[in-house]
Design an enzyme around this catalytic site. Sequence first.
Site, PDB file in Angstrom:
ATOM      1  N   GLY A   1       5.118  -4.380  -6.997  1.00  0.00           N
ATOM      2  CA  GLY A   1       4.928  -5.774  -6.608  1.00  0.00           C
ATOM      3  C   GLY A   1       3.507  -6.220  -6.875  1.00  0.00           C
ATOM      4  O   GLY A   1       2.575  -5.412  -6.822  1.00  0.00           O
TER       5      GLY A   1
ATOM      6  N   GLN B   1      -3.910 -11.308  -6.291  1.00  0.00           N
ATOM      7  CA  GLN B   1      -4.544 -10.058  -6.727  1.00  0.00           C
ATOM      8  C   GLN B   1      -5.125 -10.138  -8.132  1.00  0.00           C
ATOM      9  O   GLN B   1      -5.941  -9.308  -8.511  1.00  0.00           O
ATOM     10  CB  GLN B   1      -3.521  -8.908  -6.673  1.00  0.00           C
ATOM     11  CG  GLN B   1      -3.099  -8.553  -5.263  1.00  0.00           C
ATOM     12  CD  GLN B   1      -2.023  -7.495  -5.280  1.00  0.00           C
ATOM     13  OE1 GLN B   1      -0.844  -7.797  -5.421  1.00  0.00           O
ATOM     14  NE2 GLN B   1      -2.426  -6.235  -5.169  1.00  0.00           N
TER      15      GLN B   1
ATOM     16  N   CYS C   1      -0.875  -0.366  -2.296  1.00  0.00           N
ATOM     17  CA  CYS C   1      -1.230  -1.677  -2.836  1.00  0.00           C
ATOM     18  C   CYS C   1      -2.108  -1.475  -4.061  1.00  0.00           C
ATOM     19  O   CYS C   1      -3.001  -0.635  -4.038  1.00  0.00           O
ATOM     20  CB  CYS C   1      -1.992  -2.468  -1.769  1.00  0.00           C
ATOM     21  SG  CYS C   1      -2.471  -4.109  -2.304  1.00  0.00           S
ATOM     22  N   LEU C   2      -1.840  -2.229  -5.110  1.00  0.00           N
ATOM     23  CA  LEU C   2      -2.630  -2.086  -6.340  1.00  0.00           C
ATOM     24  C   LEU C   2      -4.094  -2.468  -6.120  1.00  0.00           C
ATOM     25  O   LEU C   2      -4.954  -2.081  -6.897  1.00  0.00           O
ATOM     26  CB  LEU C   2      -2.020  -2.912  -7.472  1.00  0.00           C
ATOM     27  CG  LEU C   2      -0.630  -2.440  -7.938  1.00  0.00           C
ATOM     28  CD1 LEU C   2      -0.096  -3.350  -9.034  1.00  0.00           C
ATOM     29  CD2 LEU C   2      -0.685  -0.999  -8.433  1.00  0.00           C
TER      30      LEU C   2
ATOM     31  N   HIS D   1       5.052  -7.701   2.139  1.00  0.00           N
ATOM     32  CA  HIS D   1       3.700  -7.263   1.754  1.00  0.00           C
ATOM     33  C   HIS D   1       3.068  -8.271   0.781  1.00  0.00           C
ATOM     34  O   HIS D   1       1.919  -8.691   0.960  1.00  0.00           O
ATOM     35  CB  HIS D   1       3.808  -5.867   1.118  1.00  0.00           C
ATOM     36  CG  HIS D   1       2.545  -5.331   0.519  1.00  0.00           C
ATOM     37  ND1 HIS D   1       1.939  -4.176   0.974  1.00  0.00           N
ATOM     38  CD2 HIS D   1       1.776  -5.774  -0.506  1.00  0.00           C
ATOM     39  CE1 HIS D   1       0.841  -3.952   0.256  1.00  0.00           C
ATOM     40  NE2 HIS D   1       0.723  -4.907  -0.654  1.00  0.00           N
ATOM     41  N   GLU D   2       3.831  -8.675  -0.236  1.00  0.00           N
ATOM     42  CA  GLU D   2       3.291  -9.596  -1.247  1.00  0.00           C
ATOM     43  C   GLU D   2       3.069 -10.992  -0.657  1.00  0.00           C
ATOM     44  O   GLU D   2       2.108 -11.674  -1.023  1.00  0.00           O
ATOM     45  CB  GLU D   2       4.226  -9.677  -2.465  1.00  0.00           C
ATOM     46  CG  GLU D   2       4.486  -8.361  -3.187  1.00  0.00           C
ATOM     47  CD  GLU D   2       3.239  -7.578  -3.533  1.00  0.00           C
ATOM     48  OE1 GLU D   2       2.176  -8.187  -3.754  1.00  0.00           O
ATOM     49  OE2 GLU D   2       3.322  -6.342  -3.566  1.00  0.00           O
TER      50      GLU D   2
ATOM     51  N   HIS E   1      -0.261 -11.250   0.877  1.00  0.00           N
ATOM     52  CA  HIS E   1      -1.348 -11.477  -0.095  1.00  0.00           C
ATOM     53  C   HIS E   1      -1.603 -12.973  -0.288  1.00  0.00           C
ATOM     54  O   HIS E   1      -2.744 -13.402  -0.424  1.00  0.00           O
ATOM     55  CB  HIS E   1      -1.007 -10.870  -1.461  1.00  0.00           C
ATOM     56  CG  HIS E   1      -1.299  -9.402  -1.575  1.00  0.00           C
ATOM     57  ND1 HIS E   1      -2.565  -8.885  -1.419  1.00  0.00           N
ATOM     58  CD2 HIS E   1      -0.494  -8.347  -1.845  1.00  0.00           C
ATOM     59  CE1 HIS E   1      -2.511  -7.566  -1.589  1.00  0.00           C
ATOM     60  NE2 HIS E   1      -1.265  -7.216  -1.842  1.00  0.00           N
TER      61      HIS E   1
HETATM   62 NI    NI Z   1      -0.552  -5.312  -2.278  1.00  0.00          NI
END
Ligand code: NI
Length: 165
Positions: free
Chosen positions: A46, A51, A91-92, A133-134, A137
Amino acid sequence: MALLNILNFPDPRLRTKAKQVVDFNDNIIKLTDNMFATMYAAPGIGLAATQVNVHQRIITIDTSEEKNQPLVVINPIIVEKEGEQAIDEGCLSLPGIYEPVKRFDKIRLKAQDKHGEFYELDADGLLSVCIQHEMDHLEGKLFVDYLSEMKRNRIRKKLAKALKV
Ligand code: NI
């Protein structure tokens, strides 16, 4: 297609609140294509536009094993929620960090696709967690915000060290 640069915690730009998408034009299509390329290359399941320093309410997701079920989530709203679950999240923007976070178990999502078409989706398990989660963000929120201050500081130090090398 181009790979986009992913912001890392604690970059303050990750705290920006994203704006509603109103104009569904070619730039949105191009952005989602690039987000998928970036997400698959990372690799991740995701990615929120936040991000990659684009502050619009756009998310790309693919939780399938074969990486062949790309899902574009624009202007998302959770219209129904039920139960509770907590799985290890990554998370990236926080490479190598995994911690469990309490989330809703089942959700019903209302969102738009890359053409602006509205759809509804019932999700549970990993997909449900990923959407929640996304969506955080887009509010400038990260999964480590759910952890204790002490744990978050430890993660900050660990990442600072890892990203410098
Ligand atoms: Ni994330």
